[in-house]
Design a protein around this motif. Structure first.
Motif, PDB file in Angstrom:
ATOM      1  N   TYR A   8     -45.747 -56.139  -3.795  1.00  0.00           N
ATOM      2  CA  TYR A   8     -46.044 -56.754  -5.085  1.00  0.00           C
ATOM      3  C   TYR A   8     -47.164 -56.057  -5.864  1.00  0.00           C
ATOM      4  CZ  TYR A   8     -43.242 -60.659  -3.291  1.00  0.00           C
ATOM      5  OH  TYR A   8     -42.237 -61.442  -2.783  1.00  0.00           O
ATOM      6  N   GLU A  20     -48.963 -72.026  -2.019  1.00  0.00           N
ATOM      7  CA  GLU A  20     -49.736 -71.110  -1.201  1.00  0.00           C
ATOM      8  C   GLU A  20     -50.703 -71.879  -0.314  1.00  0.00           C
ATOM      9  OE1 GLU A  20     -47.767 -68.957  -4.003  1.00  0.00           O
ATOM     10  OE2 GLU A  20     -49.472 -70.133  -4.709  1.00  0.00           O
ATOM     11  N   LEU A  73     -48.888 -74.871 -10.432  1.00  0.00           N
ATOM     12  CA  LEU A  73     -49.334 -75.268  -9.092  1.00  0.00           C
ATOM     13  C   LEU A  73     -49.241 -74.148  -8.064  1.00  0.00           C
ATOM     14  CD1 LEU A  73     -47.763 -78.838  -8.823  1.00  0.00           C
ATOM     15  CD2 LEU A  73     -50.116 -78.232  -9.369  1.00  0.00           C
ATOM     16  N   SER A  74     -48.564 -73.067  -8.401  1.00  0.00           N
ATOM     17  CA  SER A  74     -48.422 -71.973  -7.432  1.00  0.00           C
ATOM     18  C   SER A  74     -47.930 -70.728  -8.136  1.00  0.00           C
ATOM     19  CB  SER A  74     -47.438 -72.344  -6.319  1.00  0.00           C
ATOM     20  OG  SER A  74     -46.123 -72.448  -6.848  1.00  0.00           O
ATOM     21  N   GLY A  75     -47.992 -69.628  -7.432  1.00  0.00           N
ATOM     22  CA  GLY A  75     -47.359 -68.407  -7.908  1.00  0.00           C
ATOM     23  C   GLY A  75     -48.231 -67.487  -8.732  1.00  0.00           C
ATOM     24  N   THR A  76     -49.465 -67.887  -8.983  1.00  0.00           N
ATOM     25  CA  THR A  76     -50.379 -66.975  -9.681  1.00  0.00           C
ATOM     26  C   THR A  76     -51.663 -66.823  -8.873  1.00  0.00           C
ATOM     27  OG1 THR A  76     -51.452 -68.725 -10.969  1.00  0.00           O
ATOM     28  CG2 THR A  76     -49.505 -67.681 -11.946  1.00  0.00           C
ATOM     29  N   PHE A  77     -52.327 -65.725  -9.082  1.00  0.00           N
ATOM     30  CA  PHE A  77     -53.604 -65.482  -8.418  1.00  0.00           C
ATOM     31  C   PHE A  77     -54.456 -64.683  -9.389  1.00  0.00           C
ATOM     32  CE2 PHE A  77     -56.237 -62.950  -5.346  1.00  0.00           C
ATOM     33  CZ  PHE A  77     -56.982 -64.023  -4.879  1.00  0.00           C
ATOM     34  N   ASP A  93     -38.413 -68.876  -9.618  1.00  0.00           N
ATOM     35  CA  ASP A  93     -38.357 -67.970  -8.472  1.00  0.00           C
ATOM     36  C   ASP A  93     -37.902 -66.594  -8.939  1.00  0.00           C
ATOM     37  OD1 ASP A  93     -38.483 -67.157  -5.856  1.00  0.00           O
ATOM     38  OD2 ASP A  93     -36.763 -68.320  -5.177  1.00  0.00           O
ATOM     39  N   SER A 107     -44.618 -72.905  -9.515  1.00  0.00           N
ATOM     40  CA  SER A 107     -44.304 -74.324  -9.638  1.00  0.00           C
ATOM     41  C   SER A 107     -44.998 -74.887 -10.863  1.00  0.00           C
ATOM     42  CB  SER A 107     -44.759 -75.058  -8.373  1.00  0.00           C
ATOM     43  OG  SER A 107     -44.488 -76.432  -8.484  1.00  0.00           O
ATOM     44  N   THR A 133     -49.115 -63.300 -12.043  1.00  0.00           N
ATOM     45  CA  THR A 133     -48.041 -63.729 -11.156  1.00  0.00           C
ATOM     46  C   THR A 133     -48.073 -62.870  -9.893  1.00  0.00           C
ATOM     47  OG1 THR A 133     -46.480 -62.196 -12.182  1.00  0.00           O
ATOM     48  CG2 THR A 133     -46.568 -64.435 -13.074  1.00  0.00           C
ATOM     49  N   THR A 134     -47.749 -63.526  -8.768  1.00  0.00           N
ATOM     50  CA  THR A 134     -47.813 -62.811  -7.487  1.00  0.00           C
ATOM     51  C   THR A 134     -46.430 -62.437  -6.969  1.00  0.00           C
ATOM     52  OG1 THR A 134     -47.704 -64.902  -6.297  1.00  0.00           O
ATOM     53  CG2 THR A 134     -49.907 -64.044  -6.781  1.00  0.00           C
ATOM     54  N   GLY A 135     -45.381 -62.857  -7.660  1.00  0.00           N
ATOM     55  CA  GLY A 135     -44.026 -62.605  -7.164  1.00  0.00           C
ATOM     56  C   GLY A 135     -43.493 -63.762  -6.342  1.00  0.00           C
ATOM     57  N   THR A 136     -44.333 -64.757  -6.080  1.00  0.00           N
ATOM     58  CA  THR A 136     -43.919 -65.933  -5.313  1.00  0.00           C
ATOM     59  C   THR A 136     -43.586 -67.063  -6.291  1.00  0.00           C
ATOM     60  OG1 THR A 136     -46.178 -66.705  -5.073  1.00  0.00           O
ATOM     61  CG2 THR A 136     -45.366 -65.180  -3.394  1.00  0.00           C
ATOM     62  N   PRO A 137     -42.975 -68.163  -5.810  1.00  0.00           N
ATOM     63  CA  PRO A 137     -42.485 -69.181  -6.740  1.00  0.00           C
ATOM     64  C   PRO A 137     -43.581 -69.815  -7.589  1.00  0.00           C
ATOM     65  CG  PRO A 137     -41.787 -69.664  -4.485  1.00  0.00           C
ATOM     66  CD  PRO A 137     -42.677 -68.478  -4.407  1.00  0.00           C
ATOM     67  N   VAL A 150     -39.407 -74.986 -10.731  1.00  0.00           N
ATOM     68  CA  VAL A 150     -39.877 -73.949  -9.825  1.00  0.00           C
ATOM     69  C   VAL A 150     -39.189 -72.652 -10.252  1.00  0.00           C
ATOM     70  CG1 VAL A 150     -40.035 -73.183  -7.438  1.00  0.00           C
ATOM     71  CG2 VAL A 150     -40.119 -75.628  -7.965  1.00  0.00           C
ATOM     72  N   MET A 155     -45.519 -78.245 -13.359  1.00  0.00           N
ATOM     73  CA  MET A 155     -45.377 -79.698 -13.336  1.00  0.00           C
ATOM     74  C   MET A 155     -45.902 -80.316 -14.619  1.00  0.00           C
ATOM     75  SD  MET A 155     -46.380 -82.461 -10.381  1.00  0.00           S
ATOM     76  CE  MET A 155     -48.138 -82.510 -10.672  1.00  0.00           C
ATOM     77  N   GLN A 196     -36.745 -57.362  -8.656  1.00  0.00           N
ATOM     78  CA  GLN A 196     -37.983 -58.096  -8.931  1.00  0.00           C
ATOM     79  C   GLN A 196     -39.160 -57.190  -9.260  1.00  0.00           C
ATOM     80  OE1 GLN A 196     -39.624 -60.552  -5.757  1.00  0.00           O
ATOM     81  NE2 GLN A 196     -40.635 -61.886  -7.216  1.00  0.00           N
TER      82      GLN A 196
END
Lengths: 357, 357, 357, 357
Positions: free
Chosen positions: A115, A17, D68-72, D28, D82, D76-80, D26, D84, B355
């Motif tokens: 979402y 993001e 690293l991504s995909g949560t806020f 998705d 990541s 989960t936001t529905g985006t990938p 990742v 690590m 989804q």
């Protein structure tokens, strides 16, 4: 299939993001044995990098790429290449005020409708910052197609087009607009600067030409080269139109005018074409002529002028964007267009090789 | 993935050549329980069917569709729906003379370069006859999205555009051009007839509007609704350009002009938009506004005027097309554009449901 | 992705129900230029065909295949190959009585639970009749991998196994069991005949060996050759287990016992392996040794003995199957196992070529 | 499609080598709104983590996962997404000696044959270290299917099986073998310790049971739940066999013995099954019974006993593995089996929702 991956056999998946810790791409299916180091990728990221002139957003990001996997002793191993770029200059507070309201023209409302929640900081996943990952992946794709040269440039800003007669490929790197016409570049300085100062924004048209594509790439019927290019380009942030060859102009020609006559080529090679209205693709398959596409970028939606909008709870409000933005996103979109062209062509080279040896 | 299939979860695969015994589509992933019989598909094929006026090819094909699988007692079972259309009016001898030469503007040379051989009869797989299979599949797709109304029409032929002020949806079915402007339809009669008589051809622009698409369909980043539409439309035979919303026109607007302001909607629904420059899609996701796209068809490449070309063995020749052809392929492309819109939307409805529930 | 298609670049999609008008496969991604006619496919269908001995179902189906597209003048063109087999001997009334009840061991209840309706005639889509389409597609796949020889045979019926020392490949075609051990074949006659007469059924184990697979096919991590084979085999009707190489037996060996030592090969070729516990695959990639897999078929679920079950409305009942069935489905599963092996290998050959040239 | 991704709509892609800087996944297609933090993933990684007892490799890796991504804001936001994991305890020099030789039983030769080069350090991409990424992704998958409980355990080591009568689920977490039978766990201590001390290795069988899977997941014909499970499990490092339900045992039963009779369920729910030979899947679709699979792990190929092999240049040599290895990889494979079960089920839940709502 999946949402955040692109390509059939040369395939990449992006993540990250605008205001997360990092973003990246995983490139899968890359042929083994190609020389690859960060230095092969960084120049393309640098070309796209923000903050390099007053004509682009002032966000300062080094956009330094790291290769986390997929190479050994400087060569690709055929395993996934993980590329990561850390985010460093995030001013999330710039966005606090729009956490509760939808910015018109942005994906804010659409994401929320889909979402049920959204990362509002800088647009989250919908930010054009994602395109850095495409550019990094595109740099790897270029290594797969050394026979191809790809060049993209801005052909029009705010309705002011370049003069084809003044086209000079050398000029593209000399001005902050990726403009091949020195005269147009000078005019655009004033145009874009005025838009920037007044908090307005401008649209642009980017052209991309790939030479050296052999005849035979692309595959009917639902893996056509032109269809894949159209999907690839339309998926870039702010893009609203794609043309192959003469595009909409072809709809105004007669069959005679639009013909691309052929003559015997030199030395037993393919035909010599007398025109390229088709943009190098027929029936979804490359013809050996340059592959040509044109891409329309809308003006940046973030403007200082207040626009009517609504809050998340459905009440009327006005939104004036205060974050740092590009007055003309099409400019920095140019390296992204190049990257998508490379990614589509690399995939089709491998796909063609799969079926036809 | 595969070459001749389209879609992620609502997916169809087509097969068949212009002069083979039949052509068809296998529709996979269709929800169960939908009422489906041949009569739900045939009208759409009839709309696309050749030989219905002097403005289209005189090939006479009943294009009668058979459902060979996937239904039981008149309802879809959730298993693959096999649709078959027999070819009946093939005059392969019309093509004998071009077996050894490449028709300029057609896929002849590209297919040969790719595969090392080609079915020259009527273009084989590259013939627009394949689009009958899309139209059949599209009719099934419509059943999946009963909430959506799709309408496509010809907006321009040979550079002569309709007058938006004269738009009348009822008019579309009343003339052989799918033209919503009675005045334009009258003008086009002369225009197209003259092209036909002189063995020339004309391009066209088709517009397609889908209303009733709820906010939230489409998915970032590489399954964007607009990217998928662009790929779907660009893959139709003879298409060279695709626009979403204002398309290339948006590149000439300022951010203020291009804004789609929002106001609170009635009764707690989504926002009321004051404009639709975006064509109903933001960030690749539908906004609830009508989804609008424009598609440019080049003029038919088959013309009577001889065009320079080469033979398979690389010698100079001239090609004059003698088969039966459409003077303006964009006209019969209209139902195909509608079908592709339906197919993309049906897929995205199911993908969204996967989804987001 | 889609439900009824299999494969990545060499990909086939099947359609059709047990009691519909026809069934078929669309083969996509086939390399061009391969000699292909119905006669190349029919022998494999004949091997699988029912009604050839008293040990298989008495349903009489000629299973004559038609090629509807994808070839021209006897060669593949690179476009989709549509294969169709008409259903001729359907006695749907045999099934009328079980329209309202679920046959235990069959997919009846599961289909109904999933789709809310089902085609009960002969199991509809869940019938093993679908495997005819796989066999047809598999015959095309074999043409793609002429370097590979594939042989499958029944290694065990009802717990009675062949004697490896008596293995004779010639014997396989001489008995109705695809049995390479003449002694076992004789024993099985009595075994299977008794099961048939008493309305019972037996399970079987089928082994399949592919020789000539070069080292390098298959790809980590989620396109491993063994993983794809396992999925391909487990998806065949009535299959409940899959082994590669020593399979479950390997779990009972020590590392020393399970080692496949290597010595230098002749003439600079790959290594000479001293054993093949691995079944020709390491890390998901072929090693050049024979690829070996074993497949367990459960006994046919259709038996004459009444079994407790429920009706669609949830009431207790008993089900006794009266349709014509195989006393041991594993027998006719043998050509299907061969076909799936061919289909997986053809896909991986092309996939390897895509990435590694 | 791609090599390093798995799943149709809930899809993950992994990257990373044993001795690279990091590895990751990742994810998705994850539904939005799920509570997710590192703490939801770490316990599963800890269960798989090496170095926790003398029965597993002594490599010490904290295996700390970062999102690293995909949560806020914790959702989960529905985006990938990541994920690590950094590699910290790499002793690449342990492997220097085998840079030029192929370890028998490992993928060394196969990788080299395929790619023409390989990362020899710890097996590079072919290392079981990749499974950490699967476990991380699997932890996310579990959040998608809260209705399902998944449990895996070791049922057999070196041919010594648990006593089903002594099964105690609580016991699994109490011993270092994921063993549900306290008596067997005690026996295995000696067994595994002896293998470790003598530099030998043992195979194992892991069982996995998923309860709470509703009837209707899985889809014919090439997206069958059992086929996907088979592919998922066979793709785990060192796995050579997969069974669903009775597996190979079913091949030795009669139709009567193998039947799973049904009686009316309580309260209008699905049927009550009197047996579960089928392992909860019929026709590729779940029946509502527990989904049961068994997975065979070969003994670790890395052993101290020298084994004949060849060098990269084709000369005879002997290889004795000196790196740190598990005497029985099946033990640490247990959390990986659980993860793959979760990943397959999550994908099928969403896939079912796509088609059937």
């Amino acid at each position: 299939m999946s949402w955040n991956g692109f390509g059939r056999v040369f395939r990449f998946t992006t993540w990250g993001e605008s205001h997360g810790p990092a973003l990246g791409a995983v490139v899968d299916g890359c042929p083994p044995g190609l020389a690859l180091a960060e230095g092969d990728i960084q120049p393309f990221l640098d070309a796209r990098r923000p903050g390099q002139s007053k004509f682009t957003t002032q966000r300062q990001e080094p956009d330094a790429v790291r290769i986390l996997s997929g190479t050994f002793e400087g060569r690709t191993t055929g395993t996934p290449i993980s590329l990561m770029i850390e985010n460093t200059d995030q001013r999330s507070k710039d966005y606090a005020q729009i956490a509760g309201a939808y910015r018109p023209g942005h994906a804010d409302y659409a994401y929320d409708a889909k979402y049920g929640l959204r990362d509002h900081r800088g647009g989250g996943r919908s930010s054009a910052r994602e395109t850095a990952a495409r550019v990094a992946a595109g740099a790897v794709a270029r290594l797969v197609i050394p026979e191809v040269s790809i060049i993209a440039y801005v052909a029009e800003i705010g309705g002011d087009a370049i003069d084809p007669a003044a086209f000079d490929a050398e000029e593209i790197a000399r001005n902050p607009f990726f403009c091949p016409d020195a005269g147009a570049a000078r005019r655009w300085e004033g145009l874009v600067d005025q838009a920037r100062k007044s908090g307005s924004s401008l649209g642009a048209v980017v052209e991309c030409v790939a030479t050296g594509v052999p005849a035979g790439w692309g595959a009917p019927i639902y893996a056509k080269l032109d269809a894949d290019l159209a999907g690839a380009m339309m998926g870039i942030n702010a893009v609203k139109g794609v043309e192959i060859g003469d595009g909409f102009g072809a709809a105004r020609l007669t069959g005679e005018q639009n013909a691309d006559p052929m003559r015997p080529g030199e030395g037993g090679g393919g035909p010599r074409f007398l025109a390229n209205h088709a943009g190098g693709i027929a029936g979804g398959i490359s013809t050996g002529q340059p592959v040509v596409c044109r891409v329309a970028f809308k003006p940046t939606s973030s403007i200082l002028t207040p626009v009517e909008s609504i809050t998340r709870s459905g009440e009327a409000t006005e939104v004036r964007t205060r974050g740092r933005h590009d007055p003309c996103v099409g400019i920095r979109g140019t390296p992204v267009v190049e990257a998508m062209m490379a990614l589509v062509l690399a995939d089709h080279k491998l796909l063609h090789r799969a079926q036809c040896g």
